[in-house]
Motif scaffolding. Structure first.
Motif, PDB file in Angstrom:
ATOM      1  N   LEU A  40       7.253  -5.829   3.785  1.00 47.26           N
ATOM      2  CA  LEU A  40       5.815  -5.784   3.519  1.00 47.26           C
ATOM      3  C   LEU A  40       5.347  -7.035   2.783  1.00 47.26           C
ATOM      4  O   LEU A  40       4.289  -7.590   3.093  1.00 47.26           O
ATOM      5  CB  LEU A  40       5.475  -4.539   2.700  1.00 47.26           C
ATOM      6  CG  LEU A  40       5.563  -3.209   3.452  1.00 47.26           C
ATOM      7  CD1 LEU A  40       5.461  -2.044   2.482  1.00 47.26           C
ATOM      8  CD2 LEU A  40       4.465  -3.109   4.505  1.00 47.26           C
ATOM      9  N   GLU A  41       6.139  -7.471   1.830  1.00 42.29           N
ATOM     10  CA  GLU A  41       5.775  -8.675   1.069  1.00 42.29           C
ATOM     11  C   GLU A  41       5.579  -9.866   2.002  1.00 42.29           C
ATOM     12  O   GLU A  41       4.581 -10.592   1.913  1.00 42.29           O
ATOM     13  CB  GLU A  41       6.873  -8.983   0.045  1.00 42.29           C
ATOM     14  CG  GLU A  41       6.574 -10.208  -0.814  1.00 42.29           C
ATOM     15  CD  GLU A  41       7.734 -10.559  -1.743  1.00 42.29           C
ATOM     16  OE1 GLU A  41       7.652 -11.620  -2.388  1.00 42.29           O
ATOM     17  OE2 GLU A  41       8.715  -9.785  -1.811  1.00 42.29           O
ATOM     18  N   LEU A  42       6.525 -10.053   2.914  1.00 33.90           N
ATOM     19  CA  LEU A  42       6.444 -11.169   3.857  1.00 33.90           C
ATOM     20  C   LEU A  42       5.295 -10.983   4.846  1.00 33.90           C
ATOM     21  O   LEU A  42       4.593 -11.934   5.191  1.00 33.90           O
ATOM     22  CB  LEU A  42       7.772 -11.308   4.610  1.00 33.90           C
ATOM     23  CG  LEU A  42       8.991 -11.669   3.747  1.00 33.90           C
ATOM     24  CD1 LEU A  42      10.272 -11.585   4.563  1.00 33.90           C
ATOM     25  CD2 LEU A  42       8.826 -13.062   3.148  1.00 33.90           C
ATOM     26  N   LEU A  43       5.119  -9.730   5.276  1.00 32.51           N
ATOM     27  CA  LEU A  43       4.061  -9.440   6.251  1.00 32.51           C
ATOM     28  C   LEU A  43       2.671  -9.667   5.673  1.00 32.51           C
ATOM     29  O   LEU A  43       1.788 -10.187   6.350  1.00 32.51           O
ATOM     30  CB  LEU A  43       4.187  -8.000   6.744  1.00 32.51           C
ATOM     31  CG  LEU A  43       4.780  -7.795   8.139  1.00 32.51           C
ATOM     32  CD1 LEU A  43       3.862  -8.350   9.208  1.00 32.51           C
ATOM     33  CD2 LEU A  43       6.161  -8.419   8.253  1.00 32.51           C
ATOM     34  N   PHE A  44       2.473  -9.289   4.420  1.00 26.33           N
ATOM     35  CA  PHE A  44       1.159  -9.488   3.807  1.00 26.33           C
ATOM     36  C   PHE A  44       0.822 -10.975   3.707  1.00 26.33           C
ATOM     37  O   PHE A  44      -0.320 -11.378   3.940  1.00 26.33           O
ATOM     38  CB  PHE A  44       1.094  -8.832   2.425  1.00 26.33           C
ATOM     39  CG  PHE A  44       0.805  -7.361   2.472  1.00 26.33           C
ATOM     40  CD1 PHE A  44      -0.333  -6.881   3.111  1.00 26.33           C
ATOM     41  CD2 PHE A  44       1.665  -6.444   1.887  1.00 26.33           C
ATOM     42  CE1 PHE A  44      -0.608  -5.517   3.170  1.00 26.33           C
ATOM     43  CE2 PHE A  44       1.401  -5.082   1.940  1.00 26.33           C
ATOM     44  CZ  PHE A  44       0.263  -4.618   2.581  1.00 26.33           C
ATOM     45  N   GLU A  98      15.541  -5.750   6.719  1.00 30.68           N
ATOM     46  CA  GLU A  98      15.199  -5.900   5.301  1.00 30.68           C
ATOM     47  C   GLU A  98      14.658  -4.584   4.742  1.00 30.68           C
ATOM     48  O   GLU A  98      14.188  -3.720   5.482  1.00 30.68           O
ATOM     49  CB  GLU A  98      14.113  -6.979   5.142  1.00 30.68           C
ATOM     50  CG  GLU A  98      14.557  -8.380   5.519  1.00 30.68           C
ATOM     51  CD  GLU A  98      15.072  -9.152   4.325  1.00 30.68           C
ATOM     52  OE1 GLU A  98      15.317  -8.525   3.270  1.00 30.68           O
ATOM     53  OE2 GLU A  98      15.243 -10.368   4.454  1.00 30.68           O
ATOM     54  N   GLU A  99      14.710  -4.449   3.422  1.00 27.56           N
ATOM     55  CA  GLU A  99      14.086  -3.291   2.784  1.00 27.56           C
ATOM     56  C   GLU A  99      12.587  -3.294   3.091  1.00 27.56           C
ATOM     57  O   GLU A  99      11.981  -4.349   3.274  1.00 27.56           O
ATOM     58  CB  GLU A  99      14.295  -3.347   1.267  1.00 27.56           C
ATOM     59  CG  GLU A  99      15.721  -3.098   0.834  1.00 27.56           C
ATOM     60  CD  GLU A  99      15.842  -3.062  -0.689  1.00 27.56           C
ATOM     61  OE1 GLU A  99      14.792  -3.131  -1.371  1.00 27.56           O
ATOM     62  OE2 GLU A  99      16.972  -2.964  -1.175  1.00 27.56           O
ATOM     63  N   ALA A 105       0.781  -2.544  -3.894  1.00 25.37           N
ATOM     64  CA  ALA A 105       0.720  -2.875  -5.321  1.00 25.37           C
ATOM     65  C   ALA A 105       1.070  -1.670  -6.193  1.00 25.37           C
ATOM     66  O   ALA A 105       1.560  -1.828  -7.319  1.00 25.37           O
ATOM     67  CB  ALA A 105      -0.677  -3.387  -5.674  1.00 25.37           C
ATOM     68  N   SER A 106       0.835  -0.463  -5.653  1.00 26.56           N
ATOM     69  CA  SER A 106       1.147   0.769  -6.395  1.00 26.56           C
ATOM     70  C   SER A 106       2.544   1.301  -6.069  1.00 26.56           C
ATOM     71  O   SER A 106       2.888   2.423  -6.444  1.00 26.56           O
ATOM     72  CB  SER A 106       0.103   1.846  -6.065  1.00 26.56           C
ATOM     73  OG  SER A 106      -1.200   1.394  -6.346  1.00 26.56           O
ATOM     74  N   ASN A 107       3.323   0.491  -5.338  1.00 29.56           N
ATOM     75  CA  ASN A 107       4.701   0.844  -4.951  1.00 29.56           C
ATOM     76  C   ASN A 107       4.785   2.039  -3.998  1.00 29.56           C
ATOM     77  O   ASN A 107       5.827   2.687  -3.894  1.00 29.56           O
ATOM     78  CB  ASN A 107       5.573   1.120  -6.189  1.00 29.56           C
ATOM     79  CG  ASN A 107       5.689  -0.100  -7.088  1.00 29.56           C
ATOM     80  OD1 ASN A 107       5.722  -1.234  -6.601  1.00 29.56           O
ATOM     81  ND2 ASN A 107       5.733   0.118  -8.386  1.00 29.56           N
ATOM     82  N   HIS A 108       3.702   2.316  -3.292  1.00 31.32           N
ATOM     83  CA  HIS A 108       3.724   3.357  -2.258  1.00 31.32           C
ATOM     84  C   HIS A 108       4.038   2.668  -0.924  1.00 31.32           C
ATOM     85  O   HIS A 108       3.158   2.460  -0.077  1.00 31.32           O
ATOM     86  CB  HIS A 108       2.381   4.088  -2.195  1.00 31.32           C
ATOM     87  CG  HIS A 108       2.031   4.824  -3.453  1.00 31.32           C
ATOM     88  ND1 HIS A 108       2.839   5.792  -3.998  1.00 31.32           N
ATOM     89  CD2 HIS A 108       0.953   4.723  -4.277  1.00 31.32           C
ATOM     90  CE1 HIS A 108       2.284   6.263  -5.109  1.00 31.32           C
ATOM     91  NE2 HIS A 108       1.136   5.627  -5.299  1.00 31.32           N
ATOM     92  N   TYR A 109       5.294   2.310  -0.758  1.00 29.78           N
ATOM     93  CA  TYR A 109       5.667   1.417   0.334  1.00 29.78           C
ATOM     94  C   TYR A 109       5.510   2.035   1.723  1.00 29.78           C
ATOM     95  O   TYR A 109       5.129   1.354   2.673  1.00 29.78           O
ATOM     96  CB  TYR A 109       7.098   0.916   0.135  1.00 29.78           C
ATOM     97  CG  TYR A 109       7.264   0.084  -1.119  1.00 29.78           C
ATOM     98  CD1 TYR A 109       6.360  -0.925  -1.438  1.00 29.78           C
ATOM     99  CD2 TYR A 109       8.322   0.318  -1.999  1.00 29.78           C
ATOM    100  CE1 TYR A 109       6.494  -1.682  -2.593  1.00 29.78           C
ATOM    101  CE2 TYR A 109       8.473  -0.431  -3.158  1.00 29.78           C
ATOM    102  CZ  TYR A 109       7.553  -1.431  -3.453  1.00 29.78           C
ATOM    103  OH  TYR A 109       7.687  -2.170  -4.595  1.00 29.78           O
TER     104      TYR A 109
END
Length: 288
Positions: A204-208, A198-199, A141-145
């Protein structure tokens, strides 16, 4: 190497505090199980001045180490999963000394993996899973990917070990081989995270999303140990009482975030208890 080490372990065997002695020998050129030493002499004692004592030796071109651990320390390693080599040592090591069949009974207990041991170990892994999962989402959420990526990797490892434990086995160092057979869905998630082109943010979005479903699916199982203790001993608990309970201590460090998660899931409820301060309440916890 056993002949060289014999005077050392015979001296230890004569000590009434010694419960068992194992010899673990190097079998491959690269052997993390023995820290690349030629042999490990593992001694379990009732008590020691320190929970772990290590001494290293060299004889001609061979190297060895003596590990002396208290029974309590060894139990903590097994329960917390913080020293997974210990299970390999116990299951595959050569027994050199065994007081009252202590090592034989310990090995049998590991193989049988009684339900109470398994439930407690599941509680430990689930608490770690929730910690990693929540912190990973926060980083995302803080963009610390990259930090989020690291936490998701760890969360998936805990999820994998949880799956193995659920099926009655001890998680091995090569846990993904176990999971591929037991719960391929978790293995696929891990592969997608590692192999996908994927980027990182998209992965991460899909994994979460997918992981959240699996975490929710495991929640009742993961909370079972804590809920059982809370229901069986008393009706309501303070946080301090829970965190110092000997059965909960292995995952005490993650207890706070675990409780909040279980409150969200309506498995544990908060009871407000008045204090002397106006509108200030103590929080007591009740398992539903």
């Amino acid at each position: 190497m056993e002949d060289v080490l014999r005077p050392i372990y015979q001296e230890r065997a004569s000590n009434k505090d010694t419960l068992g002695i194992l010899l673990i020998e190097k079998k491959k050129s690269e052997s993390p199980v023995t820290d690349n030493l030629d042999a490990i002499l593992f001694i379990v004692t009732k008590t020691t001045e320190t929970s772990l004592f290590i001494k290293q030796y060299e004889y001609e071109n061979e190297r060895a180490a003596l590990y002396m651990a208290s029974e309590q320390q060894m139990s903590e390693w097994i329960m917390n999963g913080t020293n997974r080599r210990i299970i390999d040592w116990i299951l595959n090591g050569k027994v050199l000394f065994d007081r009252n069949e202590y090592m034989e009974n310990l090995k049998k207990r590991l193989i049988d993996f009684p339900r109470e041991d398994r439930t407690k170990r599941i509680g430990v892994e689930f608490a770690k899973l929730i910690r990693r999962f929540k912190e990973g989402k926060d980083f995302y959420a803080s963009n610390h990917y990259l930090d989020a990526f690291n936490h998701v990797i760890h969360a998936l490892h805990h999820l994998a070990r949880l799956s193995v434990l659920e099926n009655g086995f001890h998680p091995e160092v090569t846990v993904w081989n176990q999971v591929k057979k037991i719960e391929p869905e978790i293995h696929r998630l891990y592969e997608e995270l590692i192999i996908s082109q994927e980027e990182v943010s998209k992965r991460l979005e899909l994994l979460f999303l997918a992981s959240e479903f699996l975490v929710n699916k495991k929640t009742e199982l993961g909370a079972k140990h804590l809920v059982h203790i809370m229901k069986s001993e008393k009706q309501e608990w303070t946080f301090n009482e829970l965190v110092h309970h000997p059965e909960i201590r292995p995952y005490a460090i993650d207890l706070g975030i675990l409780l909040e998660f279980l409150i969200e899931k309506d498995i544990i409820m908060v009871k407000k208890v008045e204090t002397k301060g106006k509108s200030l309440y103590h929080r007591h916890y009740v398992a539903k």
